[in-house]
Design an enzyme around this catalytic site. Structure first.
Site, short mmCIF file in Angstrom:
data_model
loop_
_atom_site.label_atom_id
_atom_site.label_comp_id
_atom_site.label_asym_id
_atom_site.label_seq_id
_atom_site.Cartn_x
_atom_site.Cartn_y
_atom_site.Cartn_z
N LYS A 35 -8.19 -13.25 -12.16
CA LYS A 35 -7.57 -12.06 -12.79
C LYS A 35 -7.00 -11.13 -11.70
CE LYS A 35 -12.14 -9.92 -12.86
NZ LYS A 35 -13.34 -9.66 -13.66
N TYR A 255 -2.14 14.83 9.09
CA TYR A 255 -2.11 15.81 8.00
C TYR A 255 -3.40 16.61 7.95
CZ TYR A 255 2.09 13.68 5.99
OH TYR A 255 3.35 13.22 5.78
C1 LIG Z 1 -14.39 -10.36 -13.04
C2 LIG Z 1 -15.38 -11.14 -13.83
C3 LIG Z 1 -16.09 -12.20 -13.23
C4 LIG Z 1 -16.05 -12.48 -11.74
O1 LIG Z 1 -16.83 -11.52 -11.07
P1 LIG Z 1 -17.10 -11.59 -9.49
O2 LIG Z 1 -18.07 -10.49 -9.25
O3 LIG Z 1 -15.77 -11.31 -8.84
O4 LIG Z 1 -17.60 -12.94 -9.19
C5 LIG Z 1 -16.90 -12.97 -14.06
N1 LIG Z 1 -17.01 -12.72 -15.39
C6 LIG Z 1 -16.36 -11.68 -15.97
C7 LIG Z 1 -16.55 -11.44 -17.43
C8 LIG Z 1 -15.53 -10.86 -15.22
O5 LIG Z 1 -14.91 -9.83 -15.81
#
Ligand SMILES: *Cc1c(COP(=O)(O)O)cnc(C)c1O
Length: 359
Positions: A35, A255
């Site tokens: 994702k 800054y």
């Molecule tokens: C993002 C996600 C994962 C993966 O999590 P990591 O901590 O990056 O391994 C697994 N399951 C769900 C439902 C997620 O949203």
């Protein structure tokens, strides 16, 4: 000419990390979580590198459609499922599987007549209290899906850990027990563990693991790095010095003048900033590699530049290579200096940063 700011991606490391997941979870199938543009690494490129995975997981429908349009035929699970009929039809059309977490989704499925069926993962909320059915409603939801012609059988079963990165927190154990009790005797496939669950809770019994962060070579546990778990960082972020000059003790840098030179200071300017995804909240003292050696960040991070103290490197000059994170400078350490987690640094790389791949 090397680009001003670029990310180097080690795709061999992706394959290594996938093999490492298999070692941690030898009896599981692997749903590689890609994702958010594969945590900032590029979803299509990473899906290609992960062709040995048994399937993919994405957050949203459009991410799954992108993978199908790029020609991937593996099982793809959309972790947020759908919220309207249009999305449901896209899922069906592209043969994407959906997580079912709300009565609204079941209602939409029940209105769907004939044609193709949807692969589903019914989500139990075991304590995360984000998506999913509570135990009291789970069985009824399951029965509805069982009797729904638009649903491919068997109904698969999924939950998500809230706190698996804390090995001392017994909530995770409770989440596992709740899931096992609620799904006992159901014929579907089961999926529970994210990266922290895979590494930290090896006794979880399920059919599919869902690694994300560890595929990119990072540690889900605070105070550790990917290397501690045999993982190799995939992404490194690089730039170069564009200016070097001498400042007097007492002069202010950047800054708001948040940093005042305690001594005469040889100061370097690096062409990287929050416009590239180098976090603006990175604190002074954060390590930066100039010519492979650590120097401290000084002053505020601006959009296109940061400033570093080069007193330890009197010979450093414009054009010299700089690394912001990578195998020799763990992103987990940088995340601490920015009061965040490696996930946000990876996801934060912006469009203007050039990508250099190494197969
Ligand atoms: C993002 C996600 C994962 C993966 O999590 P990591 O901590 O990056 O391994 C697994 N399951 C769900 C439902 C997620 O949203």
């Amino acid at each position: 000419m090397t680009p001003a700011a670029y990310v180097h991606l080690d795709l061999e490391a992706v394959r290594h990390n996938l093999a490492q997941v298999k070692r941690y979870a030898p009896n599981n199938k692997i749903m590689a979580v890609i994702k958010a543009n594969a945590y900032g690494h590029g979803i299509v490129r990473i899906a290609q590198a992960l062709e040995q995975a048994d399937g993919f997981a994405v957050a949203r429908v459009d991410e799954g459609v992108k993978l199908r349009n790029a020609g991937f035929s593996q099982p793809i699970t959309v972790l947020q499922g759908f919220v309207c009929l249009d999305e449901l039809r896209l899922l069906l059309h592209h043969d994407l599987q959906a997580v079912i977490h709300s009565p609204l989704q079941i209602g939409l499925l029940e209105q769907q007549d004939g044609g193709s069926t949807l692969g589903v993962w019914l989500k139990l909320d075991t304590g995360m209290n984000r998506l999913g059915f509570k135990e009291a409603d789970f069985n009824a939801a399951y029965r509805q899906l069982l009797n729904c012609p638009a649903v491919r059988q068997p109904v698969n079963l999924i939950t998500h850990f809230a706190n698996a990165d804390d090995l001392l927190d017994d909530k995770t154990r409770r989440q596992i027990d709740v899931f096992n009790a609620a799904t006992q005797g159901y014929p579907g496939q089961r999926s529970i563990a994210n990266s922290a669950g895979i590494i930290g809770w090896p006794n979880v019994v399920s059919d599919w693991v869902r690694p994300g962060l560890m595929l990119y070579g990072c540690s889900p546990f605070a105070g550790k790095t990917g290397a501690d778990f045999g993982l190799k960082p995939v992404m490194s972020l690089h730039s170069r010095l564009i200016s070097v000059k001498n400042l007097h003790a007492g002069e202010y840098v950047g800054y708001s003048g948040t940093w005042q030179c305690p001594t005469d200071t040889r100061m370097g300017v690096v062409s990287i900033g929050y416009g590239d995804g180098y976090h603006r909240h990175m604190q002074c003292g954060a390590p930066v590699l100039v010519n492979g050696k650590r120097v401290p960040l000084i002053g505020r991070v601006s959009m296109d530049m940061i400033t570093v103290d080069l007193n330890s490197q009197p010979d450093a000059k414009p054009g010299d290579p700089v690394t912001l994170w990578g195998p020799d400078l763990p992103i987990e350490e940088l995340a601490r200096y920015a009061d965040t987690i490696p996930y946000t640094l990876l996801c934060g790389i912006t469009q203007r940063v050039q990508i250099v791949e190494q197969a």
